[in-house]
Design a protein around this motif. Sequence first.
Motif, PDB file in Angstrom:
ATOM      1  N   ALA A  62       0.829  -1.208   0.000  1.00 49.01           N
ATOM      2  CA  ALA A  62       0.000   0.000   0.000  1.00 49.01           C
ATOM      3  C   ALA A  62       0.864   1.259   0.000  1.00 49.01           C
ATOM      4  N   VAL A  63       1.939   1.258   0.772  1.00 51.15           N
ATOM      5  CA  VAL A  63       2.855   2.405   0.784  1.00 51.15           C
ATOM      6  C   VAL A  63       3.453   2.590  -0.611  1.00 51.15           C
ATOM      7  N   GLY A  64       3.839   1.494  -1.241  1.00 55.69           N
ATOM      8  CA  GLY A  64       4.383   1.576  -2.598  1.00 55.69           C
ATOM      9  C   GLY A  64       3.373   2.116  -3.589  1.00 55.69           C
ATOM     10  N   ASP A  65       2.140   1.619  -3.506  1.00 49.58           N
ATOM     11  CA  ASP A  65       1.099   2.001  -4.471  1.00 49.58           C
ATOM     12  C   ASP A  65       0.534   3.398  -4.236  1.00 49.58           C
ATOM     13  N   PHE A  66       0.393   3.791  -2.970  1.00 49.53           N
ATOM     14  CA  PHE A  66      -0.316   5.039  -2.675  1.00 49.53           C
ATOM     15  C   PHE A  66       0.569   6.169  -2.163  1.00 49.53           C
ATOM     16  N   VAL A  67       1.841   5.906  -1.895  1.00 45.37           N
ATOM     17  CA  VAL A  67       2.756   6.962  -1.461  1.00 45.37           C
ATOM     18  C   VAL A  67       3.924   7.082  -2.442  1.00 45.37           C
ATOM     19  N   SER A 116      11.429  -2.775  -6.395  1.00 45.37           N
ATOM     20  CA  SER A 116      10.539  -3.907  -6.668  1.00 45.37           C
ATOM     21  C   SER A 116      11.214  -5.232  -6.314  1.00 45.37           C
ATOM     22  N   LEU A 117      12.463  -5.362  -6.720  1.00 50.57           N
ATOM     23  CA  LEU A 117      13.213  -6.582  -6.436  1.00 50.57           C
ATOM     24  C   LEU A 117      13.376  -6.783  -4.929  1.00 50.57           C
ATOM     25  N   LEU A 118      13.676  -5.721  -4.220  1.00 49.13           N
ATOM     26  CA  LEU A 118      13.848  -5.785  -2.773  1.00 49.13           C
ATOM     27  C   LEU A 118      12.571  -6.238  -2.077  1.00 49.13           C
ATOM     28  N   VAL A 119      11.461  -5.655  -2.452  1.00 44.61           N
ATOM     29  CA  VAL A 119      10.180  -6.020  -1.829  1.00 44.61           C
ATOM     30  C   VAL A 119       9.805  -7.459  -2.171  1.00 44.61           C
TER      31      VAL A 119
END
Length: 174
Positions: free
Chosen positions: A23-28, A160-163
């Motif tokens: 969510a942090v990735g998508d919305f922040v 992306s790779l890290l997550v």
Amino acid sequence: QDIIRKSIQLQRDSLRFWTVIRAVGDFVIAPSWIALRAFLVAVALSAVAAVRGRPVRFPAAMRECVAWQGVWVLGLAVQVVLMLALHRSDIETSVVLLLPPRLYAAREWVLLHQIDCFAMIGWLGLAWSACRRGQANLYVALLTCLVVAAIEVPIRGAFSLLVNLGMRLTIFPE
């Protein structure tokens, strides 16, 4: 079987954490990145114009760079609409669609995932508008956008790779 049960339990226990990260990735991070990209491209194109003795036109560059970010937003909207319509979470607008089925290395998959048709249209639009504003000829504008994209792609890919690796290591720690 005990290892499988532990892995499933670990996955369930960490689901909330990874949901928050997503969510942090998508919305922040994603919206912030869109704004940062517009700023970086406007600065880069204005700097190129200044160095080459052309009109800088930073306010116009900033307005048009912000407007062209709509192409990336449209790409996200298309993915969301297709996910909802098709009831699938694996919707792609990148070159991954064209790949034959086989196993891919994670870094290869993430890099190919960054090459998106909406992003290509957006980068071309940014370069074309710089050319139209008189900041640079099309070749220089494309080269400038390519340099900014070459900086962006590894950063987004590394995140992306890290997550993704973090999620997988939570399930399979060994």
